[in-house]
Design a protein around this motif. Structure first.
Motif, PDB file in Angstrom:
ATOM      1  N   ARG A 289       3.550   7.436  -0.153  1.00 30.53           N
ATOM      2  CA  ARG A 289       3.527   8.293   1.031  1.00 30.53           C
ATOM      3  C   ARG A 289       4.887   8.953   1.214  1.00 30.53           C
ATOM      4  NH1 ARG A 289       1.684   3.518   5.104  1.00 30.53           N
ATOM      5  NH2 ARG A 289      -0.061   2.682   3.891  1.00 30.53           N
TER       6      ARG A 289
ATOM      7  N   GLU B 168       0.728   4.111  -2.804  1.00 25.51           N
ATOM      8  CA  GLU B 168       0.274   5.449  -2.436  1.00 25.51           C
ATOM      9  C   GLU B 168       1.387   6.492  -2.473  1.00 25.51           C
ATOM     10  OE1 GLU B 168      -1.467   5.013   1.399  1.00 25.51           O
ATOM     11  OE2 GLU B 168      -3.005   3.593   0.707  1.00 25.51           O
TER      12      GLU B 168
ATOM     13  N   ASN C 274       0.831  -1.207   0.000  1.00 26.85           N
ATOM     14  CA  ASN C 274       0.000   0.000   0.000  1.00 26.85           C
ATOM     15  C   ASN C 274       0.863   1.253   0.000  1.00 26.85           C
ATOM     16  OD1 ASN C 274      -2.458  -1.345  -0.026  1.00 26.85           O
ATOM     17  ND2 ASN C 274      -2.647  -1.386   2.201  1.00 26.85           N
TER      18      ASN C 274
END
Length: 257
Positions: free
Chosen positions: A253, A251, A247
């Motif tokens: 981040r 994403e 994830n």
């Protein structure tokens, strides 16, 4: 089959079965004994080194070709692989003239008749777990081996530039994606993870701050196991929580270290 015959066979295959003018080169990073290493190969009959590379078959997608060539080189099917730059200068021979490069490779201009006059190379970098790689020489390769990133010799073509740019890209990646799954064993200690980051960045990091930040990203799972290291207090072992890790990759981040 003699080297010259294999070389002619290779060139003939390029003329008939592969996309003209497009090649790919791989900066394959591995981490071992505190060192970031890169995989290099040496063509038969020469003393010079270069990066592993490959070609795209006529009916093959570019990324599919990249994974195929990487699998042939390392024996690995699941690795982190990413494009980082396209190299398209008219003259891509950094250290040697074109004629000298051909001579070093055992070629002459006549051998290349029927091929495009220049290649545009798509650069990929790969992150692999050092102990799982089984380097595999190809038809023309005499030797393939790991080299510390700090000890890379003068390479053919523009391959030194490729390594420099791939490392810069990898360092930038640390700011928006996690690193480690493809470079460390399945189970590792926090000091091992920090050493990996320090090696890539080329600078020391504060131990407490690093551990706090890495645990705060939610991508690590602390195990009950400890790593025995003599009389010293044994550190806990960790592994990546793969769902959270994937994830975080998707994403992008912010990973501020």
């Amino acid at each position: 089959m003699e080297y010259k015959e294999r070389l002619k066979q290779f060139i003939q295959e390029l003329k008939t079965g592969y996309l003209p003018s497009v090649s790919m080169d791989f900066v394959i990073f591995g981490f071992h004994e505190g060192q970031l290493k890169v995989l290099l190969l040496q063509w038969e009959g020469i003393h010079d080194w270069l990066l592993p590379g490959g070609r795209v078959r006529l009916n093959e997608n570019l990324d599919d070709a990249a994974y195929r060539n990487l699998r042939e080189r390392t024996g690995l099917g699941e690795v982190f692989l990413q494009q980082f730059h396209t190299f398209g200068n008219v003259i891509r021979n950094t250290y040697y003239a074109i004629e000298e490069t051909l001579d070093r490779l055992g070629l002459s201009p006549e051998d290349l008749e029927g091929l495009p006059g220049r290649d545009v190379s798509v650069g990929y970098y790969a992150l692999v777990e050092y102990t799982k790689v089984k380097p595999s020489p190809d038809l023309l390769t005499q030797e393939i081996r790991w080299c510390s990133i700090d000890e890379v010799p003068r390479l053919l073509f523009d391959h030194n530039e490729m390594i420099t740019l791939a490392l810069k890209t990898l360092r930038r990646q640390l700011s928006y994606q996690p690193i480690g799954y493809n470079l460390l064993p399945d189970k590792f200690t926090m000091p091992q993870l920090q050493q990996l980051y320090e090696t890539i960045l080329g600078q020391p990091l504060d131990r407490r701050n690093f551990q706090k930040r890495m645990l705060g990203y939610g991508i690590l799972e602390r195990l009950e196991e400890r790593k025995a290291i003599g009389a010293h207090k044994a550190p806990y072992l960790y592994r990546f929580d793969m769902a959270s890790y994937q994830n975080a990759l998707a994403e992008e981040r912010m990973f501020i270290i």
